[in-house]
Design an enzyme around this catalytic site. Structure first.
Site, short mmCIF file in Angstrom:
data_model
loop_
_atom_site.label_atom_id
_atom_site.label_comp_id
_atom_site.label_asym_id
_atom_site.label_seq_id
_atom_site.Cartn_x
_atom_site.Cartn_y
_atom_site.Cartn_z
N HIS A 201 46.06 38.54 34.89
CA HIS A 201 46.48 38.24 33.68
C HIS A 201 46.51 36.75 33.33
O HIS A 201 47.43 36.04 33.65
CB HIS A 201 48.05 38.81 33.38
CG HIS A 201 48.67 38.87 32.25
ND1 HIS A 201 49.00 40.21 31.52
CD2 HIS A 201 48.75 37.99 31.21
CE1 HIS A 201 49.59 39.58 30.33
NE2 HIS A 201 49.43 38.37 30.12
N HIS B 36 45.51 33.75 30.21
CA HIS B 36 45.04 33.29 28.87
C HIS B 36 44.11 31.97 28.89
O HIS B 36 44.62 30.88 28.38
CB HIS B 36 46.08 33.12 27.85
CG HIS B 36 47.00 34.35 27.79
ND1 HIS B 36 46.84 35.16 26.52
CD2 HIS B 36 47.91 34.99 28.21
CE1 HIS B 36 47.69 36.13 26.70
NE2 HIS B 36 48.35 36.02 27.70
N LYS C 135 43.87 30.09 25.23
CA LYS C 135 45.10 29.25 24.94
C LYS C 135 45.36 27.71 25.87
O LYS C 135 45.67 27.01 25.55
CB LYS C 135 46.34 29.96 25.20
CG LYS C 135 46.59 31.04 24.16
CD LYS C 135 47.78 31.71 24.41
CE LYS C 135 48.08 32.94 23.22
NZ LYS C 135 47.31 33.72 23.41
N GLU D 92 58.14 41.88 25.90
CA GLU D 92 58.51 40.69 26.27
C GLU D 92 59.51 40.24 25.77
O GLU D 92 59.52 39.45 24.92
CB GLU D 92 57.07 39.92 26.33
CG GLU D 92 57.24 38.50 27.18
CD GLU D 92 56.01 37.68 26.69
OE1 GLU D 92 55.90 36.47 27.31
OE2 GLU D 92 55.01 38.02 26.12
#
Length: 457
Positions: free
Chosen positions: A89, A91, A94, A250
């Site tokens: 997991h 990103h 980003k 979350e």
């Protein structure tokens, strides 16, 4: 072996040869492809002492220590040797925008706003390629075998980001295995963009994904039609035979996870859905938590906890010390037979100001945050074989016939692995010592993208 320079001895043994032997390597049993036999010595941390035969870039055999005779063997003297690890997991799109993005204040809403502003201003092909390549160079130097990255896939951005990811995946083929997940607020699947995005994801052999909140909203609010939206997402995935990976709950109070579990069962997708974060699950009353965990098990969901990032984001209020850790209840989930992994999540962006794409560091932090110790048991599996299985890969373990991809640590026990950052680890890929080095941050600052300067400076 010379304790001051293990890399040179290992390089001399492996580089340019078709075979070699590493003796007395200490491998956590959970990181062995086959369980250790009764003949193998296992220490109190659950690590086995073995000899590894390396041949043609692969592991020819894993034997009990002392069973392989070789004149040119390198004796590791009981040092820890681990497979390269798996980040399920991340990103990458980003990553490393912290220097230029607006200040987020360290909160989840602030991070969303700051990232959106940066995406609109900067996320073009060259910018995405430069930052993703930098991130992967970091992961390469740290010994990461595979990464699954979520990609912001908003209308008007998705095509650019997925095309850049396809380039970067081709560039890194054979070094780091890469998977991608489409990331949009769940209500995007109620629009025409949802089907367009599903087709785009299928074209790139990705996974359907999303975050269980409305556009511009927060977890736990604004999704009265969550079941209809999930049905839409699952139908789009099923039509294209795509697996699903979602950001779920979350926040301290949110309730999407049981909806996801029931949708998984409703659509016959058991074993094909991963849920990341699931922070609110840890704060439920015990009876309710047990009931929900049983539902997760029935749905065959895989859970990914992101300890460093959620420790950073959750329960943050100005002038107040946080009261909880923001992690999922890992022990209870695993006890119910649910597959659980730890992962790195964000890196140097508004959602997490720190990190370096180092899964060994992520695992070390996870042990401390989640108290996965005394005893350690099979805690190492959460960064190796478990996330590899989620990705459908044979990474994260050592065994005969597997690639000779591993790291050697200057540590003789798991407490020593955790106590130091292991900056002197030796990375071996395909049987050869890697020369990959961490990239300079200066390479991120081309084209005027320099770090922001405080006002008045």
């Amino acid at each position: 072996m010379d304790q001051t320079s293990p890399k040179r001895r290992i390089a001399d043994l492996l580089d340019g040869r078709s075979a070699g032997v590493l003796t007395r390597a200490r491998v956590p049993a959970a990181l062995l492809a086959a369980p250790p036999s009764g003949e193998i010595e296992v220490d109190r941390d659950g690590a086995a002492l073995v000899d590894l035969v390396i041949a043609g870039g692969t592991i020819g055999a894993v034997r009990p220590a002392g069973r392989v005779a070789a004149d040119d063997a390198v004796d590791l003297g009981g040092r820890h040797l681990w497979p390269l690890l798996v980040d399920v997991h991340a990103h990458l799109d980003k990553a490393h925008i912290l220097d230029r993005a607006p200040d987020s204040g360290g909160t989840h809403p602030g991070a969303r706003a700051a990232t959106s502003a940066d995406r609109v201003a900067h996320w073009r092909r060259d910018d995405l390629l430069r930052r993703m390549d930098f991130a992967l160079a970091c992961a390469d130097a740290h010994g990461v075998a595979a990464i699954r990255t979520h990609l912001d896939s908003h209308e008007g951005q998705a095509e650019t980001t997925w095309a850049a990811f396809a380039e970067i995946r081709a560039r890194w083929e054979g070094r780091i295995a890469l998977q991608s997940v489409g990331l949009v607020p769940l209500d995007a699947y109620g629009t025409d963009h949802g089907r367009v995005l599903a087709d785009l994801i299928a074209t790139h052999d990705g996974l359907m994904g999303g975050v269980t909140r409305a556009s511009g909203g927060t977890h736990g609010e604004g999704l009265d039609d969550i079941d209809a939206l999930l049905d839409r997402l699952f139908r789009l995935a099923k039509e294209r035979d795509l697996d699903i990976d979602l950001h779920v709950d979350e926040a301290a109070k949110a309730n999407a996870l049981p909806h996801v579990a029931r949708a998984t069962i409703r659509h016959g997708y058991e074993g094909r859905v991963t849920c990341g974060h699931c922070c609110s699950l840890a704060l439920l009353p015990e009876a309710e938590a047990r009931e929900r965990i049983a539902l997760i098990a029935d749905a065959g969901l895989s859970i990914v906890t992101l300890p460093a990032v959620n420790l950073y984001l959750q329960d943050r209020e100005a002038g107040r010390t946080p009261r909880w850790r923001g992690v999922a209840p890992v022990e209870e989930l695993r006890a119910a037979g649910i597959r659980v992994a730890v992962a790195g999540d964000n890196c140097r962006d508004p959602f997490y100001a720190y990190g370096d794409h180092d899964m060994l560091d992520t695992w070390r932090q996870a042990v401390r945050i989640l108290q996965l110790d005394h005893p350690y048991g099979d805690a190492t599996a959460l960064a190796g074989p478990v996330p590899a299985a989620m990705m459908g890969l044979e990474a994260g373990t050592l065994g005969a016939g597997r690639p000779a991809d591993f790291m050697i640590l200057e540590a003789w026990s798991l407490d020593q692995v955790i106590a130091r950052p292991q900056a002197d680890r030796v990375i071996v890929r395909a049987g050869a010592v890697s020369s990959a080095a961490l990239p300079s941050y200066s390479t991120l600052h081309r084209d005027g993208a320099f770090p922001r300067v405080a006002s008045g400076a």
